[in-house]
Design a protein around this motif. Structure first.
Motif, PDB file in Angstrom:
ATOM      1  N   ASP A 164       0.805  -1.223   0.000  1.00  0.00           N
ATOM      2  CA  ASP A 164       0.000   0.000   0.000  1.00  0.00           C
ATOM      3  C   ASP A 164       0.837   1.272   0.000  1.00  0.00           C
ATOM      4  O   ASP A 164       0.292   2.360  -0.108  1.00  0.00           O
ATOM      5  CB  ASP A 164      -0.922   0.004   1.226  1.00  0.00           C
ATOM      6  CG  ASP A 164      -1.893  -1.159   1.183  1.00  0.00           C
ATOM      7  OD1 ASP A 164      -2.845  -1.096   0.404  1.00  0.00           O
ATOM      8  OD2 ASP A 164      -1.675  -2.143   1.914  1.00  0.00           O
ATOM      9  N   ASN A 166       2.856   4.121  -1.375  1.00  0.00           N
ATOM     10  CA  ASN A 166       3.024   4.764  -2.678  1.00  0.00           C
ATOM     11  C   ASN A 166       3.793   6.063  -2.485  1.00  0.00           C
ATOM     12  O   ASN A 166       3.263   7.039  -1.952  1.00  0.00           O
ATOM     13  CB  ASN A 166       1.634   5.035  -3.285  1.00  0.00           C
ATOM     14  CG  ASN A 166       1.720   5.771  -4.605  1.00  0.00           C
ATOM     15  OD1 ASN A 166       2.809   5.991  -5.143  1.00  0.00           O
ATOM     16  ND2 ASN A 166       0.581   6.172  -5.129  1.00  0.00           N
ATOM     17  N   VAL A 236       0.441   5.840   2.425  1.00  0.00           N
ATOM     18  CA  VAL A 236      -0.705   4.944   2.274  1.00  0.00           C
ATOM     19  C   VAL A 236      -1.973   5.743   1.962  1.00  0.00           C
ATOM     20  O   VAL A 236      -2.707   5.421   1.022  1.00  0.00           O
ATOM     21  CB  VAL A 236      -0.904   4.105   3.557  1.00  0.00           C
ATOM     22  CG1 VAL A 236      -2.205   3.332   3.499  1.00  0.00           C
ATOM     23  CG2 VAL A 236       0.247   3.137   3.740  1.00  0.00           C
ATOM     24  N   PHE A 237      -2.238   6.761   2.737  1.00  0.00           N
ATOM     25  CA  PHE A 237      -3.527   7.456   2.639  1.00  0.00           C
ATOM     26  C   PHE A 237      -3.512   8.741   1.802  1.00  0.00           C
ATOM     27  O   PHE A 237      -4.573   9.227   1.433  1.00  0.00           O
ATOM     28  CB  PHE A 237      -4.044   7.803   4.034  1.00  0.00           C
ATOM     29  CG  PHE A 237      -4.439   6.589   4.839  1.00  0.00           C
ATOM     30  CD1 PHE A 237      -5.284   5.635   4.304  1.00  0.00           C
ATOM     31  CD2 PHE A 237      -3.974   6.407   6.119  1.00  0.00           C
ATOM     32  CE1 PHE A 237      -5.651   4.520   5.035  1.00  0.00           C
ATOM     33  CE2 PHE A 237      -4.333   5.297   6.860  1.00  0.00           C
ATOM     34  CZ  PHE A 237      -5.182   4.350   6.304  1.00  0.00           C
ATOM     35  N   SER A 251      -4.882   4.217  12.017  1.00  0.00           N
ATOM     36  CA  SER A 251      -5.654   3.852  10.819  1.00  0.00           C
ATOM     37  C   SER A 251      -4.763   3.079   9.864  1.00  0.00           C
ATOM     38  O   SER A 251      -5.196   2.139   9.198  1.00  0.00           O
ATOM     39  CB  SER A 251      -6.181   5.101  10.105  1.00  0.00           C
ATOM     40  OG  SER A 251      -7.018   5.813  10.955  1.00  0.00           O
ATOM     41  N   GLY A 254      -4.491  -0.386  10.841  1.00  0.00           N
ATOM     42  CA  GLY A 254      -5.721  -1.118  10.516  1.00  0.00           C
ATOM     43  C   GLY A 254      -5.668  -1.827   9.173  1.00  0.00           C
ATOM     44  O   GLY A 254      -6.407  -2.783   8.951  1.00  0.00           O
ATOM     45  N   ILE A 255      -4.815  -1.349   8.266  1.00  0.00           N
ATOM     46  CA  ILE A 255      -4.785  -2.004   6.950  1.00  0.00           C
ATOM     47  C   ILE A 255      -3.551  -2.883   6.764  1.00  0.00           C
ATOM     48  O   ILE A 255      -3.327  -3.424   5.685  1.00  0.00           O
ATOM     49  CB  ILE A 255      -4.915  -0.995   5.795  1.00  0.00           C
ATOM     50  CG1 ILE A 255      -3.743  -0.035   5.772  1.00  0.00           C
ATOM     51  CG2 ILE A 255      -6.209  -0.228   5.855  1.00  0.00           C
ATOM     52  CD1 ILE A 255      -3.633   0.661   4.437  1.00  0.00           C
ATOM     53  N   ARG A 257      -1.525  -5.964   6.478  1.00  0.00           N
ATOM     54  CA  ARG A 257      -1.869  -7.363   6.218  1.00  0.00           C
ATOM     55  C   ARG A 257      -0.702  -8.053   5.510  1.00  0.00           C
ATOM     56  O   ARG A 257      -0.019  -7.461   4.684  1.00  0.00           O
ATOM     57  CB  ARG A 257      -3.152  -7.472   5.386  1.00  0.00           C
ATOM     58  CG  ARG A 257      -3.066  -6.836   4.027  1.00  0.00           C
ATOM     59  CD  ARG A 257      -4.392  -6.857   3.304  1.00  0.00           C
ATOM     60  NE  ARG A 257      -4.242  -6.300   1.983  1.00  0.00           N
ATOM     61  CZ  ARG A 257      -4.219  -5.010   1.692  1.00  0.00           C
ATOM     62  NH1 ARG A 257      -4.337  -4.127   2.657  1.00  0.00           N
ATOM     63  NH2 ARG A 257      -4.072  -4.593   0.448  1.00  0.00           N
ATOM     64  N   ARG A 260      -3.244 -13.538   3.365  1.00  0.00           N
ATOM     65  CA  ARG A 260      -4.626 -13.495   3.849  1.00  0.00           C
ATOM     66  C   ARG A 260      -4.713 -13.952   5.298  1.00  0.00           C
ATOM     67  O   ARG A 260      -5.785 -14.056   5.857  1.00  0.00           O
ATOM     68  CB  ARG A 260      -5.514 -14.394   2.993  1.00  0.00           C
ATOM     69  CG  ARG A 260      -5.826 -13.796   1.654  1.00  0.00           C
ATOM     70  CD  ARG A 260      -7.112 -14.349   1.067  1.00  0.00           C
ATOM     71  NE  ARG A 260      -7.277 -13.831  -0.269  1.00  0.00           N
ATOM     72  CZ  ARG A 260      -6.815 -14.441  -1.359  1.00  0.00           C
ATOM     73  NH1 ARG A 260      -6.197 -15.581  -1.259  1.00  0.00           N
ATOM     74  NH2 ARG A 260      -6.997 -13.904  -2.549  1.00  0.00           N
ATOM     75  N   GLU A 263      -3.877 -10.260   9.376  1.00  0.00           N
ATOM     76  CA  GLU A 263      -4.587  -8.997   9.172  1.00  0.00           C
ATOM     77  C   GLU A 263      -5.319  -8.621  10.455  1.00  0.00           C
ATOM     78  O   GLU A 263      -5.323  -9.388  11.405  1.00  0.00           O
ATOM     79  CB  GLU A 263      -5.544  -9.069   7.973  1.00  0.00           C
ATOM     80  CG  GLU A 263      -6.524 -10.208   8.015  1.00  0.00           C
ATOM     81  CD  GLU A 263      -7.459 -10.230   6.812  1.00  0.00           C
ATOM     82  OE1 GLU A 263      -7.226  -9.529   5.839  1.00  0.00           O
ATOM     83  OE2 GLU A 263      -8.435 -10.982   6.884  1.00  0.00           O
ATOM     84  N   LYS A 264      -5.926  -7.466  10.449  1.00  0.00           N
ATOM     85  CA  LYS A 264      -6.633  -6.951  11.641  1.00  0.00           C
ATOM     86  C   LYS A 264      -5.711  -6.967  12.863  1.00  0.00           C
ATOM     87  O   LYS A 264      -6.010  -7.584  13.884  1.00  0.00           O
ATOM     88  CB  LYS A 264      -7.890  -7.776  11.907  1.00  0.00           C
ATOM     89  CG  LYS A 264      -8.890  -7.738  10.776  1.00  0.00           C
ATOM     90  CD  LYS A 264     -10.173  -8.448  11.164  1.00  0.00           C
ATOM     91  CE  LYS A 264     -11.167  -8.427  10.031  1.00  0.00           C
ATOM     92  NZ  LYS A 264     -10.916  -9.448   9.022  1.00  0.00           N
ATOM     93  N   ASP A 266      -4.830  -4.360  14.621  1.00  0.00           N
ATOM     94  CA  ASP A 266      -5.003  -3.132  15.410  1.00  0.00           C
ATOM     95  C   ASP A 266      -4.727  -3.365  16.890  1.00  0.00           C
ATOM     96  O   ASP A 266      -3.984  -2.622  17.524  1.00  0.00           O
ATOM     97  CB  ASP A 266      -6.421  -2.572  15.305  1.00  0.00           C
ATOM     98  CG  ASP A 266      -6.979  -2.618  13.916  1.00  0.00           C
ATOM     99  OD1 ASP A 266      -6.596  -3.531  13.169  1.00  0.00           O
ATOM    100  OD2 ASP A 266      -7.791  -1.756  13.591  1.00  0.00           O
TER     101      ASP A 266
END
Lengths: 367, 411
Positions: A164, A166, A236-237, A251, A254-255, A257, A260, A263-264, A266
């Protein structure tokens, strides 16, 4: 109970004195003013912080690790040191109350939504009082272990965000005026100035002559981690979305990962943050108690820890009920107060020492 | 000795205090009191929010739907609740009037937005997802032409958890076909809050007229109605403005550098026939966009570079001949060029900057961007943009045979 702490331990204490609330409060303030230029604001505030650390270090070197208020009393008069002590006690009580409130607000917003604030405050306070009663050496040891955990969390965070991130989100650079960047760096500078807690940790430093290095090491570590947190959130955002979130750093977590199956995360990261904020609050409670001890010249502070904790709890519960007011204070008021106590007070102490030295030299010449 | 006794006494006296902690936490949640939602859908009906929640049914068994475990084989793997309210939260709270379990959203995988709601506006929905503690901003968002709630009723054959199944579908599509990338909620919010103020959402639809919502109906090999990914919905501001076909969406993927891997059907000998008789898997693709101000409008110099492998050939051709390969590469380039141009024409017609050109202009020409922002003239500037795409595709490998089977037959 209060043994001496080494240089690295002290530097790590400085890290957790600043970082836990900085990662929660600062990103939103910095990115509101500086958007994608936020890294520049961190660099500016770090430079200011290094200067403040140099001033504080100079004071500690001059006093050779003597209790700060006693040293001020020697250099000026006991009345001056008592008045300064009272004002600083008020400052540290306020600061500890806001730290406690930020801690409670975060927990209430993210994890324990229905648990009453009073219960959270009492629990946190009880644990922190216990920590302070164990002494600064015990706090420093636990703190070092907590900092070491970054070796686990930082790579997990970066690998989890790899897809994620960039780098183009940081463009265009230098899009903001110097005035905007200065505004953005004021509040982080206030946080960096918390390095001034060293004034009250000085009697417990094994090598007080290395106070400057302790401050610089701590601040550089803080700046690196702040940069990591803010730059990754920006990458990321992007600069616009980051302004929407109350806690951009979390936040981003939170993403995180990996494939699969991981993840999660937090709660894992929040748990780690709770560890470090306990230490932050513990350090500030210790410094408040130390300030009280030096102001009122009491030999043992242990009976007063609970009472000071109670004052902090009451201020936290009744003065900072509104999170909007706390945000406003963080954004606009904190810099002035911190500048006064964390910059002007040590600067005044340095000047006082210089004047004293000059006077004694003149007297020597006259005789 | 005395101090030890005193410590022991203190400990014994403190023990009853521990019972205070046993009274329970204010935020305790028992697993058997939670309705774990795997998906949600939102519609706008009669000026009200209509929300549908898909809750995993813990008493469901394997039921020929994959996986193991006990439980009742006749009960469906998930249940749906449809509620209405003046606000989203009011609707959510109303599920408690019909459900025995409190909705728990932390494990949601997908959210479907009905076209009715998309036309009304989705700001409030995004706000709720970003504000609510247990709502996840990582859910994949889809749009559907009809009722969004109907999508959640449909059972899937290969997986019991429909939400997770749809997530797999979109992830696989983005990885293997690249018609469009899956859009997570935070990506939607990011796109709508960026300089472009536009976003895209993949369409999810039912291929047949009826909804397969009984477990007995899934006991056939070819379901008459399945869930499928369709077109690409375009959102501008916070409202729906139109659709891009799959072909146009594919072109947009080239424009926005969102190609992971894709298959292109093309004419192997375009000089002889326009018949699409060959396939090529595009394994690597990179797009660079350079905005240039040309007197009174922006020109976007778009460079697409790609490479991959030939996987199918239906014409007579010797693949050892470099000229033949070059001819196929030119045909592929033409194919991509036409996809990009088609997509741009439609995007321009919709007037929504889903290409992210505004972001690129801001990054490369910040002074002019500031002026555009001050004048609020982006919509006009966007309409005047000219694109100059250049495509370069290289066939790196031709597979396991050097000649087409047809040419061997003719020999």
């Amino acid at each position: 109970m209060n043994g001496k702490i080494g240089t690295t331990q002290a530097a790590m204490l400085i890290v957790n004195t600043i970082l836990p609330t900085a990662t929660v409060v600062l990103p939103i303030i910095i990115s509101t003013y500086a958007e994608q230029d936020a890294p520049l604001a961190i660099i500016m505030s770090t430079l200011a912080g290094l200067l403040i650390a140099a001033i504080v270090g100079t004071v500690i070197r001059s006093s050779n690790g003597a209790p700060f208020l006693d040293w001020v009393g020697e250099k000026s008069s006991p009345v001056v040191s008592t008045i300064l002590g009272l004002l600083m006690l008020q400052f540290y009580l306020d600061t500890s109350a806001t730290i406690l409130r930020e801690f409670v607000n975060f927990i209430k917003d993210n994890v324990l939504i229905n648990t009453p604030v009073t219960v959270l405050v009492i629990l946190i306070l009880c644990i922190s009082i216990y920590m302070v009663r164990q002494g600064i050496e015990a706090i420093a040891r636990v703190n070092s272990l907590v900092i070491l955990l970054y070796l686990f969390f930082a790579p997990l965070y970066l690998f989890g965000l790899y897809h994620d991130l960039n780098v183009h989100q940081l463009l265009p650079m230098f899009d903001h005026t110097l005035a905007e960047l200065t505004l953005a760096s004021l509040t982080p500078t206030a946080w960096m100035s918390e390095v001034a807690v060293m004034l009250f940790l000085a009697p417990y430093l094994r090598y007080p002559q290395r106070a400057r290095i302790i401050g610089w090491m701590g601040l550089l570590f803080v700046a690196t981690l702040m940069m990591l947190s803010l730059v990754s959130a920006l990458m990321v955002f992007g600069s616009q979305f980051i302004k929407l979130t109350a806690y951009p750093g979390f936040s981003t977590v939170g993403i995180v990962r990996i494939g699969r199956f991981v993840e999660k995360l937090d709660i894992l990261f929040i748990s780690y943050w709770v560890l470090s904020i306990y230490l932050k609050f513990g350090i500030f409670l210790f410094v408040t108690v130390e300030c009280f001890k030096q102001t009122f010249r009491v030999s043992s502070s242990r009976p007063f820890i609970g009472a000071l904790g109670l004052v902090i709890a009451l201020e936290c519960l009744f003065s900072w009920q509104s999170s909007a007011e706390l945000n406003d204070y963080n954004k606009e008021g904190r810099f002035v107060v911190f500048f006064l106590f964390n910059v002007l007070v040590p600067l005044g102490a340095v000047l006082l020492n210089r004047v004293q030295k000059a006077r004694s030299r003149r007297k020597e010449l006259e005789t | 000795m005395k101090s030890k006794q005193r410590t022991l006494l203190c400990l014994i006296l403190c023990l009853p205090l521990l019972s205070v902690l046993l009274s329970g936490c204010w935020d305790d949640r028992e697993l058997n009191e939670l309705g774990i939602t795997s998906g949600s859908a939102y519609d706008w009906e009669n000026n009200q929010w209509k929300a549908t929640y898909q809750v995993i049914n813990p008493s469901s068994g394997a039921s020929g739907m994959g996986g193991g475990g006990g439980g009742s084989t006749s009960s469906p793997p998930f249940l749906t609740f449809t509620v209405k309210g003046r606000t989203i939260m009011e609707a959510i709270e109303r599920t408690n009037l019909t459900s025995t379990r409190e909705m728990f959203f932390s494990h949601s995988r997908i959210t479907v937005i009905g076209e009715s709601l998309a036309r009304h506006g989705i700001n409030q929905l995004i706000d709720m997802f970003l504000r609510k503690q247990d709502a996840r901003e990582t859910v994949f968002v889809f749009i559907t032409q009809g009722e969004a709630g109907d999508i959640l009723d449909q059972l899937m054959q290969m997986t019991k958890n429909q939400g997770a199944g749809i997530q797999l579908m979109i992830e696989q599509e983005a990885k293997l076909m690249s018609y469009y990338p899956g859009t997570r909620l935070y990506e939607l919010a990011m796109a709508l809050s960026s300089e472009s103020r536009s976003a895209v959402l993949p369409e999810i639809l039912l291929t047949g007229p009826q909804t397969m919502d009984e477990t007995s109906e899934t006991g056939v090999t070819d379901l008459p109605s399945r869930l499928a990914l369709g077109r690409l919905g375009v959102i501008k501001g916070d409202t729906f403005v139109g659709w891009l076909s799959q072909k146009q969406a594919f072109g947009l993927s080239f424009l926005t550098n969102n190609i992971d891997s894709a298959t292109l059907a093309f004419a192997s000998q375009p000089t002889k026939s326009d018949k699409l008789d060959a396939s090529f898997i595009l394994q690597n693709s990179a797009t660079t966009v350079h905005p240039v101000w040309d007197k009174d409008h922006y020109v976007m110099n778009i460079e697409v570079q790609g490479s991959g492998v030939l996987t199918e050939l239906g014409s007579v051709m010797d693949l050892n001949d470099r000229k033949a390969i070059r001819e196929m590469e030119a045909s592929l380039e033409q194919q991509v060029l036409s996809l990009v141009n088609d997509s741009w024409t439609e995007v321009k017609r919709l007037g929504a900057d889903v290409t992210g050109f505004a972001v690129r202009i801001h990054r490369s020409d910040r002074k002019r961007w500031k002026q555009i922002e001050e004048e609020r003239s982006w919509d006009r500037i966007f309409q005047e943009i000219e694109i100059r795409p250049q495509v370069s595709i290289e066939i790196e490998r031709t597979g396991l045979s050097n000649k087409s089977f047809k040419s061997v037959q003719q020999e």
